[in-house]
Design a protein around this motif. Structure first.
Motif, mmCIF file in Angstrom:
data_model
loop_
_atom_site.group_PDB
_atom_site.id
_atom_site.type_symbol
_atom_site.label_atom_id
_atom_site.label_comp_id
_atom_site.label_asym_id
_atom_site.label_seq_id
_atom_site.Cartn_x
_atom_site.Cartn_y
_atom_site.Cartn_z
ATOM 1 N N GLY A 1 -11.334 4.065 9.531
ATOM 2 C CA GLY A 1 -11.761 3.797 8.158
ATOM 3 C C GLY A 1 -12.201 5.016 7.385
ATOM 4 N N ARG A 2 -12.332 6.182 8.063
ATOM 5 C CA ARG A 2 -12.758 7.396 7.352
ATOM 6 C C ARG A 2 -11.879 8.611 7.680
ATOM 7 N NH1 ARG A 2 -18.008 9.135 8.554
ATOM 8 N NH2 ARG A 2 -18.170 7.744 10.338
ATOM 9 N N LEU A 3 -10.643 8.328 8.070
ATOM 10 C CA LEU A 3 -9.668 9.391 8.292
ATOM 11 C C LEU A 3 -8.555 9.273 7.260
ATOM 12 C CD1 LEU A 3 -9.359 9.351 12.190
ATOM 13 C CD2 LEU A 3 -10.631 10.983 10.774
ATOM 14 N N ALA B 1 0.343 6.221 16.628
ATOM 15 C CA ALA B 1 1.347 5.233 17.042
ATOM 16 C C ALA B 1 0.744 3.992 17.697
ATOM 17 C CB ALA B 1 2.359 5.882 17.983
ATOM 18 N N SER B 2 -0.368 4.157 18.397
ATOM 19 C CA SER B 2 -0.953 3.025 19.131
ATOM 20 C C SER B 2 -1.917 2.198 18.275
ATOM 21 C CB SER B 2 -1.687 3.521 20.381
ATOM 22 O OG SER B 2 -2.792 4.340 20.015
ATOM 23 N N LEU B 3 -2.166 2.607 17.050
ATOM 24 C CA LEU B 3 -3.096 1.887 16.178
ATOM 25 C C LEU B 3 -2.435 0.652 15.586
ATOM 26 C CD1 LEU B 3 -4.779 4.835 14.224
ATOM 27 C CD2 LEU B 3 -5.523 3.740 16.348
ATOM 28 N N SER B 4 -3.254 -0.260 15.121
ATOM 29 C CA SER B 4 -2.720 -1.451 14.472
ATOM 30 C C SER B 4 -2.108 -1.080 13.128
ATOM 31 C CB SER B 4 -3.835 -2.479 14.264
ATOM 32 O OG SER B 4 -4.733 -2.024 13.264
ATOM 33 N N SER B 5 -1.315 -1.979 12.570
ATOM 34 C CA SER B 5 -0.691 -1.707 11.271
ATOM 35 C C SER B 5 -1.743 -1.539 10.183
ATOM 36 C CB SER B 5 0.288 -2.821 10.903
ATOM 37 O OG SER B 5 -0.371 -4.074 10.889
ATOM 38 N N ASP B 6 -2.841 -2.293 10.268
ATOM 39 C CA ASP B 6 -3.914 -2.159 9.281
ATOM 40 C C ASP B 6 -4.606 -0.803 9.392
ATOM 41 O OD1 ASP B 6 -3.395 -4.650 8.268
ATOM 42 O OD2 ASP B 6 -5.087 -5.639 9.266
ATOM 43 N N GLU B 7 -4.820 -0.345 10.627
ATOM 44 C CA GLU B 7 -5.463 0.954 10.830
ATOM 45 C C GLU B 7 -4.559 2.085 10.338
ATOM 46 O OE1 GLU B 7 -8.248 -0.019 14.735
ATOM 47 O OE2 GLU B 7 -6.133 0.486 15.012
ATOM 48 N N GLN B 8 -3.268 1.971 10.615
ATOM 49 C CA GLN B 8 -2.332 2.981 10.135
ATOM 50 C C GLN B 8 -2.276 2.983 8.610
ATOM 51 O OE1 GLN B 8 1.538 2.828 12.014
ATOM 52 N NE2 GLN B 8 0.656 2.497 14.028
ATOM 53 N N ALA B 9 -2.280 1.801 8.011
ATOM 54 C CA ALA B 9 -2.252 1.704 6.549
ATOM 55 C C ALA B 9 -3.487 2.347 5.922
ATOM 56 C CB ALA B 9 -2.147 0.241 6.118
ATOM 57 N N ALA B 10 -4.629 2.222 6.586
ATOM 58 C CA ALA B 10 -5.855 2.846 6.085
ATOM 59 C C ALA B 10 -5.730 4.365 6.094
ATOM 60 C CB ALA B 10 -7.051 2.404 6.920
ATOM 61 N N ILE B 11 -5.270 4.918 7.212
ATOM 62 C CA ILE B 11 -5.168 6.374 7.352
ATOM 63 C C ILE B 11 -4.112 6.946 6.417
ATOM 64 C CG2 ILE B 11 -4.443 8.199 8.953
ATOM 65 C CD1 ILE B 11 -5.828 6.536 11.181
ATOM 66 N N TYR B 12 -3.020 6.235 6.238
ATOM 67 C CA TYR B 12 -1.914 6.755 5.431
ATOM 68 C C TYR B 12 -2.001 6.407 3.954
ATOM 69 C CZ TYR B 12 0.720 8.539 9.379
ATOM 70 O OH TYR B 12 1.125 9.274 10.464
ATOM 71 N N GLY B 13 -2.992 5.625 3.544
ATOM 72 C CA GLY B 13 -3.057 5.315 2.121
ATOM 73 C C GLY B 13 -4.328 4.649 1.663
ATOM 74 N N MET C 1 0.842 -1.201 0.000
ATOM 75 C CA MET C 1 0.000 0.000 0.000
ATOM 76 C C MET C 1 0.880 1.255 0.000
ATOM 77 S SD MET C 1 -3.023 1.364 0.053
ATOM 78 C CE MET C 1 -4.051 -0.045 0.489
ATOM 79 N N MET C 2 0.580 2.188 -0.886
ATOM 80 C CA MET C 2 1.306 3.451 -0.891
ATOM 81 C C MET C 2 0.963 4.272 0.347
ATOM 82 S SD MET C 2 1.283 5.022 -4.732
ATOM 83 C CE MET C 2 -0.498 5.230 -4.786
ATOM 84 N N ARG C 3 1.916 5.066 0.779
ATOM 85 C CA ARG C 3 1.657 6.113 1.768
ATOM 86 C C ARG C 3 1.323 7.379 0.986
ATOM 87 N NH1 ARG C 3 3.611 6.053 7.167
ATOM 88 N NH2 ARG C 3 4.514 8.129 6.902
ATOM 89 N N ILE C 4 0.145 7.917 1.255
ATOM 90 C CA ILE C 4 -0.385 9.025 0.474
ATOM 91 C C ILE C 4 -0.498 10.278 1.335
ATOM 92 C CG2 ILE C 4 -2.383 9.867 -0.840
ATOM 93 C CD1 ILE C 4 -0.937 7.598 -2.223
ATOM 94 N N ASP C 5 -0.052 11.394 0.796
ATOM 95 C CA ASP C 5 -0.349 12.700 1.378
ATOM 96 C C ASP C 5 -1.548 13.233 0.600
ATOM 97 O OD1 ASP C 5 -0.550 15.369 2.068
ATOM 98 O OD2 ASP C 5 1.609 15.736 2.031
ATOM 99 N N SER C 6 -2.699 13.280 1.238
ATOM 100 C CA SER C 6 -3.944 13.585 0.528
ATOM 101 C C SER C 6 -4.209 15.075 0.364
ATOM 102 C CB SER C 6 -5.127 12.961 1.279
ATOM 103 O OG SER C 6 -5.412 13.707 2.465
ATOM 104 N N HIS C 7 -3.277 15.918 0.818
ATOM 105 C CA HIS C 7 -3.570 17.353 0.751
ATOM 106 C C HIS C 7 -2.286 18.149 0.635
ATOM 107 C CE1 HIS C 7 -6.869 20.336 1.400
ATOM 108 N NE2 HIS C 7 -5.820 21.132 1.541
ATOM 109 N N GLN C 8 -1.931 18.516 -0.603
ATOM 110 C CA GLN C 8 -0.797 19.407 -0.821
ATOM 111 C C GLN C 8 -1.120 20.343 -1.983
ATOM 112 O OE1 GLN C 8 1.072 17.440 -4.503
ATOM 113 N NE2 GLN C 8 1.453 19.425 -3.597
ATOM 114 N N HIS C 9 -0.381 21.440 -2.040
ATOM 115 C CA HIS C 9 -0.638 22.486 -3.031
ATOM 116 C C HIS C 9 0.627 22.795 -3.826
ATOM 117 C CE1 HIS C 9 -4.339 23.379 -0.798
ATOM 118 N NE2 HIS C 9 -3.610 23.499 0.295
#
Length: 284
Positions: free
Chosen positions: A225-227, A254-266, A1-9
């Motif tokens: 799932g929606r962040l 930091a305290s989230l699971s790897s799956d939760e972090q992967a969701a938020i970051y990509g 899964m890519m790590r995505i920055d969802s907001h840049q200009h």
């Protein structure tokens, strides 16, 4: 899964086009282009971005799309279009591009954001966007979250994304903001960008670490799932060199699971913006 920055200009700075950049924002009064961001993305292990409008004109959107087509790490563009135009469909057809995935308007800068959100012509335009599966990003402050709930309730045909956590009033605390945001979070088609918090006005003595309860509140009401992570680069530079959104979000998750972090970051960004998780090789 890519790590995505969802907001840049990106922008080529001119005072007449970027009037929201005030005299106190000297660091932003310069050009910000792909080569300026590349090293920062590499440093924070970000492989792809969503490029977001910063000027209310279709010429900027066309320029952003041209840059996106030549820049390997830009995966999608959120542009601008006149939603109230009687020629909206023709304008959408003219802007059509494989990387155009959504639109935004700087509602917070309107003389009456509440009136804008309720405008029949604007609402007709939003329905048209959603019929064509374009994401719409909601940019309001804490002052108009109640109107944003009414707006979002009317428009459940496709994804809506709240920018910058709805710009909370940091003087009132995270618990107050959580109550404000809960009705919007209850709408399952609304996601929220973890972005922009570092540059909101803070009470004296409030540190970046004191912002972490807002992330906790966002996790409670939206769920992982929606962040969606976003840096708001280069606006985030206003916070100063010692504070940055990448480190702040790392602390918050930091305290989230790897799956939760992967969701938020990509993962969540890939779902909302229909991104292709392909390896990135460099810039053209």
């Amino acid at each position: 899964m890519m790590r995505i920055d969802s907001h840049q200009h990106f922008w080529r700075y001119t005072p007449q086009d970027y009037r929201w950049i005030s005299d106190e924002m000297t660091v932003l009064k310069q050009n910000f282009l792909p080569e300026t961001l590349t090293s920062t993305l590499q440093r924070h292990n970000i492989q792809g971005t969503v490029l977001v409008q910063a000027c209310s004109c279709t010429s900027e959107t066309r320029w952003l799309l041209d840059i996106a087509g030549k820049t390997d790490f830009v995966c999608a563009v959120t542009g601008w279009v006149d939603l109230s135009s009687s020629a909206l469909q023709q304008e959408l057809d003219a802007l059509s591009h494989p990387l155009l995935r959504g639109f935004r308007h700087q509602v917070q800068d309107e003389p009456s954001p509440a009136q804008w959100l309720a405008d029949p012509a604007i609402n007709a335009g939003i329905r048209q966007l959603q019929q064509q599966e374009y994401v719409y990003e909601i940019l309001v402050t804490h002052r108009h979250l109640a109107e944003a709930v009414q707006f979002a309730t009317r428009h459940d045909g496709h994804f809506l994304v709240l920018d910058h956590l709805g710009k909370p009033d940091l003087s009132l605390g995270a618990a107050y903001w959580k109550k404000q945001i809960a009705p919007l979070a209850a709408l399952q088609h609304v996601s929220c960008k973890l972005s922009g918090l570092l540059t909101e006005p803070r009470p004296a003595g409030m540190s970046a670490r004191d912002l972490l309860p807002y992330f906790d509140a966002a996790l409670e009401v939206f769920g992982p799932g929606r962040l969606i992570f976003g840096s708001d680069w280069p606006v985030c530079l206003l916070a100063g060199g010692d504070e940055n959104p990448w480190d702040l979000c790392e602390q918050a998750t930091a305290s989230l699971s790897s799956d939760e972090q992967a969701a938020i970051y990509g993962g969540n960004a890939c779902t909302v913006y229909r991104l292709q998780p392909l390896p990135i090789t460099g810039n053209d």
